[in-house]
Each structure stands twice: as structure tokens, then as C-alpha cells.
Design an enzyme around this catalytic site. Structure first.
Site, PDB file in Angstrom:
ATOM      1  N   CYS A 120       0.819  -1.301  -0.093  1.00  0.00           N
ATOM      2  CA  CYS A 120       0.147  -0.036  -0.088  1.00  0.00           C
ATOM      3  C   CYS A 120       0.864   1.017   0.144  1.00  0.00           C
ATOM      4  O   CYS A 120       0.574   2.162  -0.732  1.00  0.00           O
ATOM      5  CB  CYS A 120      -1.061  -0.029   1.234  1.00  0.00           C
ATOM      6  SG  CYS A 120      -2.055   1.471   1.407  1.00  0.00           S
ATOM      7  N   CYS A 217      -5.933  -2.638   7.182  1.00  0.00           N
ATOM      8  CA  CYS A 217      -7.413  -1.787   7.264  1.00  0.00           C
ATOM      9  C   CYS A 217      -8.453  -2.780   6.561  1.00  0.00           C
ATOM     10  O   CYS A 217      -9.514  -2.536   6.799  1.00  0.00           O
ATOM     11  CB  CYS A 217      -7.201  -0.578   6.281  1.00  0.00           C
ATOM     12  SG  CYS A 217      -6.420  -0.917   4.539  1.00  0.00           S
TER      13      CYS A 217
END
Length: 381
Positions: A120, A217
Site C-alpha cells: 500500500c 485496514c
């Protein structure tokens, strides 16, 4: 406005007055990035907050303890309104799914143990978002990561955070020199998270007491398997648990439910000695178990190497450095033997247990806090 090279450097290392320096702050909605934005705004910088929407709001709102959720977007907006700087939410759902979530699922199905937070940072925050910051005419982009950027003899260097308990260098090893020239990490010098929260309280930020995120997440409560099953229906096929000689000891409910080094939850009780997962074989649907000593590894092949040393990686036949093979473990002595600019063999001076394909092997200078890059462990023992 042209830069006056006679001006002293500001706190971000740029030869401009803070008011003439635009900073894009990547805001997750947590206390760390909120404090970064507040501090820079108070110092007089032209702050622009940007938050990424990485997946569906509806699912995110019901989930606690994770970053980038709908609640977090709301919190970031509240901080921006209170501190008086513009804030934008960018829809990166498709990018995030393609660049991070899909590979995460494929890696797990291949028997690896991926680290999606690194991807990410590499493929979304420090690539796409960084390019967006440049399109907004920002002079730099700041984040709430706990890592230090220092300027050395040959340019910007990446260093571990002052607080070893908060250090995030393992997750940022793939940051390139070009990205490092543009990035800033204002919290890296702080000695504890308490200092960050004290700053949040000082500015009266609504997130001052917000708990830290604990999970990846998009993985609620650490349940990797359920996420993979949604991304790859039918992925959780059952199979055999076998010992290292191939003898069947029991059955499992899907390779994706197991990780290298796992001992508990194998469902093969009654054996005299404890057994650990030492290998995952998705093709045969085997979970291979063995004694603890079978987990011991000294030779670690790595690929996609990002080298941050001053001299080229291939300029020496070997480098004596320190490495981390897991984020929770301290750096250990090792030797890197380059194979190419992006591939190397790492020899651990003392063997490590549970080294797994898909994890990162991060390089550190032996005599300082400097991060020398790292690579991806690409096959098992």
C-alpha cells in the site's frame, strides 16, 4: 514564486518561507497524521489534507480498530475544519483493490504470508498519492509514519524512528530515493507515542484519544481467511495435514487458514512432541508440519530489492549488515550476496525460525540507524 536560494531552509528542509511552501499531508484520520497536519499548519505552512477512500464505506463503518474506514475519513475532515486548511477525499478503491488486495489474496493462495501494508505504501500512498500531491503543486508530502529522513553526504537517507517501539521502517523499505527526496516524516524524531498524543491534546484535536489501528485496514479482526474467501470464492478447500515424510496426520479446512510457524489450532493432538507448520503446499493442498528445529533458516533468497546504500548494490560481492525478517523482530547480523540489482541471497549469521515467503527482509546499516532498503522473501526454506 521563484525560490530564493539565499533564504535559510525551513523546518521541512526547503529554501522557502513556510507560507510559500505547500505541503500535502496524507491523513488517515488517526492521531499521528492529524498531529502532523496541525503542527505544520501552526508553523505557517500551506497545508492541504488528503484522505484516501480505499474500500466500501458501508463495510468500513461497522469495523473498529482499522485505518482508512468511513469513520476515519470523517475524523480527518473534522481535524481539517478545526485547523482551517482544505481537505480532499480521493476515491482509490479500484487502485487499492488491484494493487494491494488482489495480490494479497494470490500470495496467500500460493502459500505465502504477504505484508499488504508495504504494498500500500509502495503502490498507492508513495506512488499515486505522491503524484497527486505534485499535481497540486505541493513542494513535498508529509505523513504520520514513525521513521526519520535525514540528509547525508549523498542526499536524503532513511533512518529508523527515535522510538524503537513505534519504528515503521520495516514497512517503508521499498521507498525509493526519488520518493524520499519529496517525502517528509515529522514524527520520526519523537521519543514516544505519548508525545504525539500530548501534541494532539495541545491543539485540541478531536482524535487526541482515538485508539491506534491494530489490524490491516481491509482485514476485520485479523480474519485473513474470510477476506480471501470473498476475493477468491472456493479458495478454502480442505486437505491433509502431513508430516515431513508425507504421512497423513489429520485434515485441515483450507491452506489459507494456516501460517508458517503456527502451532496452535492444528487439530492433531495426541502426539508426544509439539509440531509446527513448516511449509504450505497449495497445489497438493498439504499443510506440512514438523518439529521446531525444522523452522530454522539461515539462507533467505530475496527479490525486488530496493537498495538505498550510497554505493551500488553490485559494487561488492557481499555486504555485512543487519536485517529484519519480520516486523516484530530486532535486526540481526547477516551477509547480503547480490545476484543482480534486484535479487540477492541473504545469509543469517544466526538462524531464524519461521521465515516465510511473502514477508520482507529489510536491510540496516550495522553501525547506525540507517535503512539500506530490503527485498521480498520469494520462496520457502
Amino acid at each position: 514564486m521563484p525560490r530564493d536560494l539565499d533564504l535559510p531552509l525551513n523546518s521541512l528542509g526547503l529554501p522557502k518561507a513556510p507560507a510559500d511552501t505547500r505541503v500535502v499531508v496524507a491523513m488517515s484520520g488517526g492521531v499521528d497524521s492529524s498531529v502532523v497536519a496541525a503542527v505544520l499548519k501552526e508553523e505557517g505552512y500551506d497545508v492541504v489534507g488528503v484522505t484516501l477512500q480505499l474500500y466500501d464505506h458501508g463495510a468500513a463503518l461497522a469495523k473498529k480498530g482499522a485505518c482508512c474506514a468511513g469513520r476515519d475519513i470523517h475524523d480527518a475532515r473534522r481535524v481539517a475544519e478545526q485547523m482551517g486548511f482544505p481537505h480532499y477525499v480521493l476515491d482509490y478503491e479500484n487502485t487499492f483493490r488491484e494493487a494491494v488486495m488482489e495480490e494479497f489474496a494470490e500470495s496467500y493462495l500460493g502459500g505465502a504470508t504477504p505484508v499488504p501494508c508495504i504494498r500500500c505504501n509502495e503502490r498507492v500512498k508513495f506512488r499515486d498519492l505522491l503524484n497527486t500531491a505534485k499535481e497540486l503543486d505541493a513542494d513535498c508530502m508529509a505523513t504520520g509514519h514513525y521513521i526519520q529522513r535525514m540528509v547525508g553526504e549523498h542526499g536524503p537517507e532513511l533512518h529508523m524512528a527515535a522510538d524503537a517501539n513505534r519504528d515503521q521502517s520495516y514497512f517503508l523499505f521499498s521507498t525509493t530515493p526519488e520518493q524520499l527526496a519529496y517525502l517528509r516524516f515529522p514524527l520520526g524524531h519523537l521519543k514516544s507515542k505519548a508525545e504525539t498524543r500530548a501534541l494532539a491534546a495541545k491543539y485540541g484535536l478531536p482524535v487526541a484519544d482515538k485508539p491506534d489501528s491494530q489490524d490491516i485496514c481491509f482485514v476485520p479482526n485479523g480474519d485473513y481467511a474470510s477476506v480471501i474467501e470473498k476475493l477468491r470464492p472456493g479458495a478454502s478447500d480442505p486437505g491433509d495435514i502431513v508430516d515431513m515424510a508425507g504421512k497423513v496426520l489429520g485434515q485441515h479446512r483450507g491452506v489459507i487458514h494456516y501460517t508458517i510457524g503456527q502451532r496452535r489450532g492444528l487439530g492433531i493432538g495426541g502426539l508426544s512432541d509439539p509440531l509446527y507448520v513448516v511449509r504450505l503446499d497449495p497445489e497438493s493442498r498439504h499443510v506440512v508440519v514438523g518439529p521446531k528445529e525444522a523452522l530454522s533458516t539461515r539462507i533467505v533468497p530475496v527479490k525486488e530489492v530496493n537498495w538505498l546504500g550510497d554505493a551500488p548494490l553490485m559494487s561488492r560481492p557481499e555486504w555485512h549488515i543487519m536485517v529484519k525478517v519480520r516486523s516484530t523482530r530486532p535486526p540481526r547480523e547477516a551477509i547480503i550476496r547480490p545476484i543482480s540489482e534486484t535479487e540477492a541471497e541473504v545469509e543469517l549469521i544466526a538462524p531464524e525460525d519461521g521465515v516465510s515467503a511473502g514477508q520482507a527482509c529489510v536491510f540496516y546499516a550495522p553501525d547506525s540507524t540507517r535503512v539500506l532498503g530490503g527485498g521480498w522473501i520469494w520462496r520457502g526454506r
